[in-house]
Scaffold this active site. Structure first.
Site, short mmCIF file in Angstrom:
data_model
loop_
_atom_site.label_atom_id
_atom_site.label_comp_id
_atom_site.label_asym_id
_atom_site.label_seq_id
_atom_site.Cartn_x
_atom_site.Cartn_y
_atom_site.Cartn_z
N GLY A 1 0.68 -1.29 -0.03
CA GLY A 1 0.00 0.04 -0.16
C GLY A 1 0.77 1.41 -0.01
O GLY A 1 0.20 2.25 -0.38
N ASP A 2 2.02 1.33 0.24
CA ASP A 2 3.03 2.43 0.56
C ASP A 2 4.06 2.05 -0.02
O ASP A 2 5.25 2.50 0.86
CB ASP A 2 2.64 3.14 1.91
CG ASP A 2 3.36 4.47 1.86
OD1 ASP A 2 3.48 5.09 0.64
OD2 ASP A 2 3.51 5.18 2.82
N LEU A 3 4.52 1.30 -0.92
CA LEU A 3 5.85 0.55 -1.09
C LEU A 3 6.78 1.68 -2.22
O LEU A 3 6.60 1.56 -3.45
CB LEU A 3 5.57 -0.79 -1.89
CG LEU A 3 6.90 -1.78 -2.13
CD1 LEU A 3 7.63 -1.73 -0.68
CD2 LEU A 3 6.48 -2.87 -2.71
N MET B 1 3.68 2.48 -7.49
CA MET B 1 4.04 3.10 -6.49
C MET B 1 5.41 3.16 -6.42
O MET B 1 6.63 3.96 -5.89
CB MET B 1 3.71 2.68 -4.97
CG MET B 1 4.46 3.68 -3.73
SD MET B 1 3.42 5.08 -3.64
CE MET B 1 4.32 5.61 -2.12
N ASN C 1 10.43 2.74 2.20
CA ASN C 1 9.79 1.81 3.02
C ASN C 1 10.17 0.36 3.07
O ASN C 1 9.49 -0.69 3.27
CB ASN C 1 8.13 1.92 2.89
CG ASN C 1 7.35 2.90 3.66
OD1 ASN C 1 8.24 3.92 4.41
ND2 ASN C 1 6.36 3.45 3.09
#
Length: 292
Positions: free
Chosen positions: A200-202, A233, A206
C-alpha cells in the site's frame, strides 16, 4: 526520550502485551521519516524500535499499522518486522517492533525482492478493501468493500483526497473536473483481476536491506486492491532496480496494457503527497490528468 514516567509506562505496556518482562534501559532518538518520533530502545530483550505520535490526533494509527504488519508477516513471503505492542502512554500513541539490523545486498537481492512481492500479491479475497480504515502517512485510508476495482479506486482513493485537496484550496475546480472525468473512464481501463494483498505504500523509503541481504518491508498501508498500485508506487521517487520488475513480471505477469495505467495508479500516492507536503506535487498530478 527524557520523560522517565513515560518510559516507565511504556515498559509496563510492552511487558504486558509481549508476554515477556522487558526492561527498557534507554531510548536513543533516530531518524525515521517526516511523520513520527522514532527511537532505538535498548532493552533486556535486545534492541527494539519505537515510533510515537500524538494520540489525540491519531488515536488508532499504530494499532492499524500493527495489524498491517501482522497480515504481511502471515504471508511468509518476505521479511517484515515483528510487532510487539501498540497503545497509548500519556498523550502519545506508540508502536514497538523488533529492531531490524541493516546488511549488505546479496547478488540476487532485486530478483528475490520482486519474486517476494509477487507472492504477497497472490494472497487474495473476494472483495477489494480491508476490514478497517487505516492510514497512509497521517491521512485516513478508507477501505469500504467493493466488488469492482474501478469503483473502489474512485470512491475510496481518488474522491476523498480530491475533496480534501479542494477544501484545503490545494487544487482548483478545474482539477476537480479533470478528476471526475477520469473516474468515469476507470471501468474501461482496468481488466478484471482478483483483489491482491498490497503493501500500500511501497517506495524506497519503506524497505531496507536486512542482515541476511534480503529485503525487509515496513510502514504498510495494507488493503486488497489492484496489484498494479504497488508496482506503480515503486516507480515513484527514484524507482527500483530493473531486475526487480523483470523478476516480478516473470513470476506473476501483469495484465496487458499495464504500462498505460502507471500514471493513473500513481495519482493516489501523488495526491497523498500533495496533501501532506504541499504544492510541489501539483504539477505531477496535473500532468497525469492532462493525458485524459
Amino acid at each position: 526520550m527524557t520523560d522517565e514516567i513515560l518510559l516507565g509506562e511504556l515498559t509496563t505496556a510492552l511487558s504486558c502485551q509481549s508476554g515477556v518482562k522487558i526492561h527498557i534501559n534507554y531510548a536513543e532518538k533516530i531518524s525515521g521519516g517526516d511523520i513520527n518520533e522514532t527511537y532505538k530502545l535498548s532493552t533486556t530483550e535486545g534492541s527494539l524500535f519505537l515510533k510515537m505520535n500524538d494520540a489525540h490526533i491519531y488515536p488508532d494509527m499504530f494499532v492499524r499499522e500493527l495489524n498491517g504488519l501482522n497480515i504481511l508477516r502471515s504471508t511468509n513471503a518476505i521479511t517484515v518486522p515483528r510487532p510487539l505492542a501498540s497503545g497509548t502512554v500519556g498523550d502519545k500513541g506508540f508502536l514497538v517492533t523488533e529492531f531490524m539490523e541493516k546488511g549488505g545486498v546479496t547478488p540476487d537481492f532485486w530478483e528475490n525482492f520482486g519474486a517476494s512481492l509477487s507472492r504477497i500479491h497472490r494472497q487474495t479475497q473476494t472483495y477489494y478493501g480491508f476490514p478497517e480504515t487505516n492510514y497512509i502517512g497521517t491521512l485516513k485510508q478508507y477501505n469500504t468493500p467493493y466488488s469492482s476495482w474501478p469503483v473502489f479506486y474512485a470512491f475510496n482513493r481518488l474522491q476523498p483526497l480530491t475533496r480534501a485537496a479542494y477544501d484545503q484550496q490545494v487544487v482548483d475546480k478545474g482539477m476537480v473536473v479533470q478528476m471526475e472525468h477520469l473516474w468515469k473512464q476507470l471501468p474501461g481501463m482496468f481488466p478484471d483481476e482478483k483483489p491482491a494483498l498490497l503493501h500500500g505504500d511501497l517506495w524506497s523509503g519503506n524497505f531496507m536491506v536486512g542482515k541476511d541481504g534480503r529485503a525487509c518491508i515496513y510502514d504498510p498501508a495494507v488493503y486488497y486492491g489492484n496489484r498494479e498500485m504497488d508496482l506503480a508506487m515503486t516507480r515513484l521517487f527514484g524507482g527500483f532496480d530493473t531486475r526487480f520488475y523483470y523478476s516480478y513480471q516473470t513470476m506473476y505477469p501483469l495484465a496487458e496494457g499495464w504500462q498505460s495505467r502507471i500514471g493513473v495508479c500513481q495519482l493516489y500516492p501523488l495526491m497523498v503527497h500533495l496533501l501532506l507536503f504541499g504544492g510541489s506535487y501539483y504539477n505531477s498530478v496535473k500532468e497525469i490528468l492532462d493525458e485524459f
